[in-house]
Design a protein around this motif. Structure first.
Motif, mmCIF file in Angstrom:
data_model
loop_
_atom_site.group_PDB
_atom_site.id
_atom_site.type_symbol
_atom_site.label_atom_id
_atom_site.label_comp_id
_atom_site.label_asym_id
_atom_site.label_seq_id
_atom_site.Cartn_x
_atom_site.Cartn_y
_atom_site.Cartn_z
ATOM 1 N N ALA A 203 1.366 -1.181 -0.087
ATOM 2 C CA ALA A 203 0.047 0.218 -0.302
ATOM 3 C C ALA A 203 0.951 1.250 -0.234
ATOM 4 O O ALA A 203 1.193 2.224 -0.187
ATOM 5 N N ASN A 204 2.185 1.272 0.871
ATOM 6 C CA ASN A 204 3.185 2.151 0.922
ATOM 7 C C ASN A 204 3.269 2.907 0.242
ATOM 8 O O ASN A 204 3.688 4.069 -1.002
ATOM 9 N N ALA A 205 4.341 1.230 -1.411
ATOM 10 C CA ALA A 205 5.118 1.699 -2.215
ATOM 11 C C ALA A 205 3.758 2.182 -3.272
ATOM 12 O O ALA A 205 3.911 3.097 -3.971
ATOM 13 N N ILE B 226 -6.012 7.188 -2.771
ATOM 14 C CA ILE B 226 -6.289 5.733 -3.064
ATOM 15 C C ILE B 226 -6.863 4.945 -1.829
ATOM 16 O O ILE B 226 -7.346 5.235 -0.976
ATOM 17 N N VAL B 227 -7.447 4.225 -3.002
ATOM 18 C CA VAL B 227 -8.603 2.869 -2.309
ATOM 19 C C VAL B 227 -7.673 1.619 -1.966
ATOM 20 O O VAL B 227 -7.153 1.341 -3.390
ATOM 21 N N THR B 228 -7.611 1.097 -1.410
ATOM 22 C CA THR B 228 -6.977 -1.127 -0.876
ATOM 23 C C THR B 228 -8.448 -1.386 -0.319
ATOM 24 O O THR B 228 -8.910 -0.950 0.258
ATOM 25 N N PHE B 229 -8.448 -2.334 -0.857
ATOM 26 C CA PHE B 229 -9.461 -3.528 -0.072
ATOM 27 C C PHE B 229 -8.191 -4.877 -0.136
ATOM 28 O O PHE B 229 -7.607 -5.498 -1.166
ATOM 29 N N THR B 230 -8.622 -5.498 0.738
ATOM 30 C CA THR B 230 -7.691 -6.939 1.391
ATOM 31 C C THR B 230 -9.370 -8.202 1.403
ATOM 32 O O THR B 230 -9.946 -7.474 2.499
ATOM 33 N N GLY B 231 -8.980 -8.830 0.437
ATOM 34 C CA GLY B 231 -9.926 -10.475 1.525
ATOM 35 C C GLY B 231 -9.122 -11.212 2.315
ATOM 36 O O GLY B 231 -8.241 -11.304 1.370
ATOM 37 N N VAL B 232 -9.282 -11.486 2.904
ATOM 38 C CA VAL B 232 -9.140 -12.705 3.744
ATOM 39 C C VAL B 232 -9.522 -14.099 4.266
ATOM 40 O O VAL B 232 -11.661 -13.669 3.339
ATOM 41 N N VAL B 233 -8.580 -14.777 4.400
ATOM 42 C CA VAL B 233 -9.395 -16.122 4.460
ATOM 43 C C VAL B 233 -10.797 -16.107 5.862
ATOM 44 O O VAL B 233 -10.277 -15.982 7.014
ATOM 45 N N ARG B 234 -11.915 -16.200 5.667
ATOM 46 C CA ARG B 234 -13.002 -16.091 6.978
ATOM 47 C C ARG B 234 -12.953 -17.914 6.916
ATOM 48 O O ARG B 234 -13.260 -18.621 6.442
ATOM 49 N N SER C 126 -11.082 7.317 -14.698
ATOM 50 C CA SER C 126 -10.209 8.266 -14.363
ATOM 51 C C SER C 126 -8.994 7.846 -14.060
ATOM 52 O O SER C 126 -8.907 8.062 -12.323
ATOM 53 N N LEU C 127 -8.440 6.856 -13.605
ATOM 54 C CA LEU C 127 -7.207 5.985 -12.502
ATOM 55 C C LEU C 127 -6.146 6.705 -13.299
ATOM 56 O O LEU C 127 -5.780 6.300 -14.201
ATOM 57 N N GLY C 128 -4.981 6.576 -12.416
ATOM 58 C CA GLY C 128 -3.876 7.155 -12.273
ATOM 59 C C GLY C 128 -3.137 5.666 -11.809
ATOM 60 O O GLY C 128 -1.991 4.984 -12.980
ATOM 61 N N ASP C 129 -3.709 4.475 -11.241
ATOM 62 C CA ASP C 129 -2.464 3.303 -11.241
ATOM 63 C C ASP C 129 -3.867 2.211 -10.630
ATOM 64 O O ASP C 129 -4.465 2.493 -10.403
ATOM 65 N N VAL C 130 -3.159 0.888 -11.205
ATOM 66 C CA VAL C 130 -4.098 0.024 -10.345
ATOM 67 C C VAL C 130 -3.070 -0.935 -10.212
ATOM 68 O O VAL C 130 -1.969 -1.618 -10.784
ATOM 69 N N LEU C 131 -3.853 -2.026 -8.674
ATOM 70 C CA LEU C 131 -3.000 -3.056 -7.779
ATOM 71 C C LEU C 131 -4.186 -4.401 -7.854
ATOM 72 O O LEU C 131 -4.252 -4.083 -7.239
#
Lengths: 147, 81
Positions: free
Chosen positions: A16-18, A29-37, A72-77
């Motif tokens: 996320a920092n990078a 900046i939006v981040t989403f994380t999927g975790v094993v439930r 309008s996106l600057g970047d995607v990861l």
């Protein structure tokens, strides 16, 4: 844009920092994380994630390209793991960077909706009571129609 | 062509990948050929509404033609994310 399909863990903070440091034109900046439930009865031992090498990377790239054309996106990861994971392990993350937050939020939701139903991954839940493939949900397929 | 199976389709048929010599014109024709081979194939292909197919790594349909296709994959609906 970076797409990674990997067995190894990833460092959510470092990623996320990078990602956030990449371009000063991006104010959001939006981040989403999927975790094993864990299962409702709390006895999940392993979640095994199978994928289709080759098609997985192609499908995710296509989804990410589509997101870039719609907002309008600057970047995607996108980072998505496969192999044997334990409850609490991170399965995947999506990050979007945009000049403004609406694009970043909507594109992240779009990516998640499409990764769920159009990226060739299959999850199997293994517990003391057996092993079951996770069935796709109608609501996940229905979610695509809003885009 | 190479035929690949994933998730429970792979488990039911008992292998992840095989080479198939076929004159099948469409995916449906290939499914009929495979189903006629052995019960395990017939069982895996019993309900096509529960399956998806990819041709050369692109999602496709069961009535799609197979001409020029090198890789066919059968799998259940995907559960990524």
């Amino acid at each position: 844009m970076r797409i990674a399909v990997q067995q190894e863990e990833f460092d959510l903070g470092a990623e996320a920092n990078a990602f956030a440091a990449s371009d000063t034109a991006n104010g959001a900046i939006v981040t989403f994380t999927g975790v094993v439930r864990d299962l409702a009865r709390g006895d999940l031992d392993v979640m095994e994630i199978e994928h289709y090498p080759g098609m997985t990377e192609r499908a995710i790239t296509k989804i990410a390209e589509e997101a870039k054309s719609r907002w309008s996106l600057g970047d995607v990861l996108v980072i998505h793991r496969h192999g044997r994971l334990a409850p609490g392990d991170r399965i995947m993350m999506v990050a979007t960077a945009a000049p403004h937050r609406k694009d970043a939020f909507e594109a992240a939701e779009y990516l998640m909706d499409y990764l769920k139903s159009r990226a060739p991954f299959w999850k199997k839940e293994i517990s003391a009571s057996g092993a079951d493939w996770v069935a796709a949900k109608d609501e996940d397929e229905d979610a695509l129609s809003r885009w | 062509m190479d035929v690949l199976y994933f998730a429970w389709v792979r488990e039911r048929i008992g292998l992840p990948k095989e080479k198939v010599e076929t004159e099948a014109a469409t995916v449906n024709d290939l499914v009929a050929e495979l189903s006629a081979r052995e019960d395990r194939y017939a069982a895996a292909f019993a309900d096509l509404s529960a399956l998806r197919v990819a041709l050369d790594q692109e999602l496709s349909d069961f009535d799609a033609p197979l001409q020029g296709v090198r890789e066919v994959a059968f799998f259940p609906p995907m559960t990524g994310g």
